[in-house]
Every structure is written in C-alpha cells, then in structure tokens.
Design an enzyme around this catalytic site. Sequence first.
Site, short mmCIF file in Angstrom:
data_model
loop_
_atom_site.label_atom_id
_atom_site.label_comp_id
_atom_site.label_asym_id
_atom_site.label_seq_id
_atom_site.Cartn_x
_atom_site.Cartn_y
_atom_site.Cartn_z
N ASP A 213 0.78 -1.22 0.13
CA ASP A 213 0.01 0.14 0.24
C ASP A 213 0.87 1.24 0.05
OD1 ASP A 213 -2.76 1.11 0.37
OD2 ASP A 213 -1.94 1.91 2.31
N GLU B 234 1.59 -0.42 -5.22
CA GLU B 234 0.72 0.52 -5.25
C GLU B 234 1.45 1.79 -5.00
OE1 GLU B 234 -3.36 2.81 -3.62
OE2 GLU B 234 -1.61 2.32 -2.34
#
Length: 540
Positions: free
Chosen positions: A200, A267
């Site tokens: 993330d 990401e």
Amino acid sequence: MSWWQDAVCYELYPRTFADSDGDGIGDLAGATARLGHIAGLGADAVWITPFYPSPLADGGYDISDHTGVAADLGTGADFDRLTARAHALGLKLIVDLVPNHTSDRHPWFRRALTAGPGSPERARYLFRPGRGPHGELPPNDWQSAFGGPAWTRVADGEWYCHLHAPEQPDLNWRDADVRSAFADILRHWLDRGVDGFRVDVAHALFKAEGLPDAGPGQHTDRLRNHLMPYYDQEELHPLYREWRTLLDTHPTPPGAAPPGQRVMVAESAVFDPARLSRYTRPDEMHQAFNFAFLEAAWDPAELRQVIDASLSAPGGGSVTWLLSSHDAVRPVTRLGSPARARAAALLMLALPGSAYLYQGEELGLPQAGIPEDRIRDPLWERSGHIERGRDGSRVPLPWSGDRAPYGFTSAGPDVTWLPQPDGWARHTVAAQEQDPHSALALYRAALRLRRAHPAPDPAAPPHWYSAPGDPFLAFRRGELACVVNLSGRPLRWAALGIPGRPVLSSGPGDGGALPPDTALWLLDTPSPQHDERDPHDRPR
C-alpha cells in the site's frame, strides 16, 4: 516465465464479498466458500484487501495489528482455511502490506503518546514541534490526501504527520524498530502460506530530510506526485531490495509459491513511467499498478500513449493493467456506459502483461449511490461533505435473488456493511449465469481465451495495426488480435487486413462492421475440428 508476468489477479474486498454468519459483514469464511467463483472466472490469483484488526477509520487500512485477523472477519484458522482452499483451486494468494502508517490505536502509537517528546517510542512516528511563537502552527504546509492539513496536534503540543486520515499516523522509516518489525511481518505471512504482497502507498514511506514545505498543487496534479517531499524518495529502493531478498530466500510452507516465485506489487501513485519503472527493477518489486491506464480517458490517442509508454519504460517487472479497484469509480460509470466498460475489458485483457480485476467488475456493476447517513469513507468528513468518497465501489456483491441483500448475507438489507441499490437483480451472479450475453459471460470467455492463447512475451509491445491519430485501436499480441472502435460510427474492421477469425465481441455487430464503443478479438490459428468456443463467445 514466472506465473505473475501474465496473471489475472482478482481483488477481493472481504467485508463486501460474502457473509457467512449473517451479521451483514463479509468475512473470511464467506470468501472461502465463494472462491470457486473466482477460480471459475479464470483468474490466476486473488488479492485480499486488509482483514487485520482495525477501528475502520479508513475501511481497514488503519491497522492496529499487522499480524492478526479482525474479529468480525474470522480467526487465524479461518485465514488458514482460505489459504488452503485458494491453493487447492490453483489460485495464488496475495495480501495487503500497509507499511506507511498504523492505526492511532496501534500499541506503538498509544505508547508514543504517553512516552512524550524525544522518546524512542515517538521516534517510530513523525512527531515534530509546531511553528509559530507557541508551536500553534503545523510543522510545515503538507496536506493530507484526504483533505486538510497532514498534521494533528497532541496534548503536549507536538504534532504528528498523517498523509491520510488523522487516525492513520505515518511511521518513521528511518527508525530501526520500524524496519525490523515489518521484516517480521513479511516473514509471518510467508510462513502462513501467502504467495505475495500488494504494498500500500509504496511511494510514500520515506519523507525528505528536514520535512520541507511542499508548496501549492498538492494532491491536485498527480503528474507532479514524484516531486512532492513526501513521495518517491530515493531511500525507498534499498528497502525494497531488502524485502525482495527476503521473499526470494525465505523458506516456503507446503502449497505456497516457492522462493523466487513470490511477488511484490507496488501501489505507487507515480505517473512518470521512467520513475515508476524504478520500483520494478530486477531486484525490487515484481510489478507496480498502472494507474495511468486506469485513469485514461475513453480516447484512442490517450490510451495509445499510455499503452506505449507503459510497455517501453525500463525496468524488470511485467506491465500491469487495471480498470477498477476499491479506490476507483467503477468503469461502467467512469467511462460512461456498460458498452464502453465491456469494450475496455477486452482491450485490457488483450494487452501483454498482467491484469487486475476488482470484485464486481465482472458483473458490470455501476457505481452505487450511498445515502449520506451510511457513508463510511473519511473523505466525506475531511472534505466538508463535498467528496462522497469511494464507498460507491465497495457495495456488497449481489449473488442471487431479486432484492437486497441479493444473497450476500442472511441478514436483512439494513445491516449490510454498505447498502445495495434497488434494481440490482439483473446484476447478480445467478442471473448472469443464465445470460450468454452478460458481463460475466464475457469475462469468463475472455479469460478462457487469454489463458489458451498467451502472449509469447508478456513484456513485449504489441504489433499495432492502427496508427496514432486513428479513431480506433487495433493490435496483435501473439495469436490474439484486438480491435476497439472508439469513434462515433461503425468501423469496417474487415478492411484493416488483420489475419484471424472473430472469436469474441463485446457487443453486437453485423459481421463486417464494429459498432461504436465495441471491441472484437480475432484468433490467428487454424479453425479447430471442434469449435473451442461456447455459444456466448460468438460475435453478435
């Protein structure tokens, strides 16, 4: 070739995928029971978003225990059963790693608050004195991606940084405790049998020394993200090389991918292809999400530019393609019609590289409207009730039936994690399985053909039949060719001279013309003695 280089990965948001115990919240047992849907679709892997203990200030991305399982989602044993079932179905399992921040209820942050300024406990986070005569101003001008300042003041006068919600304090990645703890977290989940990690906000872990002001334009011009002092810092890359070595050498439990076949996916909201490619150098991440493709307009010139730039960028990882995620407006709504979403799906799945699908995309779900009193996304409050946020793409999946909760749960519709719209009966899995022209049928056919006719080199650019400036896209990768009509009038695709026989269309056609907002696949192999297609594969 490694499995991930041309894999199709299905994103599963556990609280809205399937509920097993009737509390209105999707859970790990529900996901395990429904994994056959993902395998039957033709996916190679499933990525499950955070299932860790969380106060849910940001949909589970505010984590209070990075090695636990949230009580409302199940137990560690439930996770082990999900892992075993995925592997039995031939699915790789990828989990979220959230290293930029913790929950403000994480034991580390609670200890940091009580330990006070200058303590080792505070050194794990980004605490700083404020500016102004009495420290009453934030330490710098950084803004949160969710709106408002990226700083919150605590009782003793110091401020802590949070690039997202105040309930998500950012970690200090120059602290040895932080670095060591996350290496242990990686080992923990590898020992539990996971096949990889989606990292993330992988571009945000390190902040520039001295925390300088960022200036105007923060979070408004994404093409400048890599210029922000809190994004895309050089220190990220030695860290990711350490993690890559760990993945490549850590012992493997039975059933999991062996060392060298476990994957890390960044990401990373870095929109400069050359800078994004640094995350996927041969000794770092395996892949990075291609947000430029997700956010491209329904325009042939822009799509062609993004595709060419993505495939020509340096780096060792394969290119990824995605049309949706739990953070994005669903393609049916974003692109303006179901026809465009179907055509975009065939475009994406024909490109060389790997594809990421988000649950419900295969059902053609539109973005759902959420009543104001049911909105959960922190963007709603942080924007002063201007931005409704991402909840419209996180509505529970419709599985069966003619009214909410559409088989998602045995509970009533008023207690589901988020409310489902009326009129979704036609979108249910059960209804679409009876319709040979449904979105589900299209995705199943496309994934079956994609698997049967893989790209010879998933990193090689396609052979283009269309030229820059054409109102359509036409290209070949291996045996499959794809034609997409992005113009406002029918396209005589047969005049393009593309070898192959039509095998799949996203919409109706007369055999020689492709209507607007429609895609066609052609297969350049001899016709088999027995047609390999199901009836719903035939161009219409």
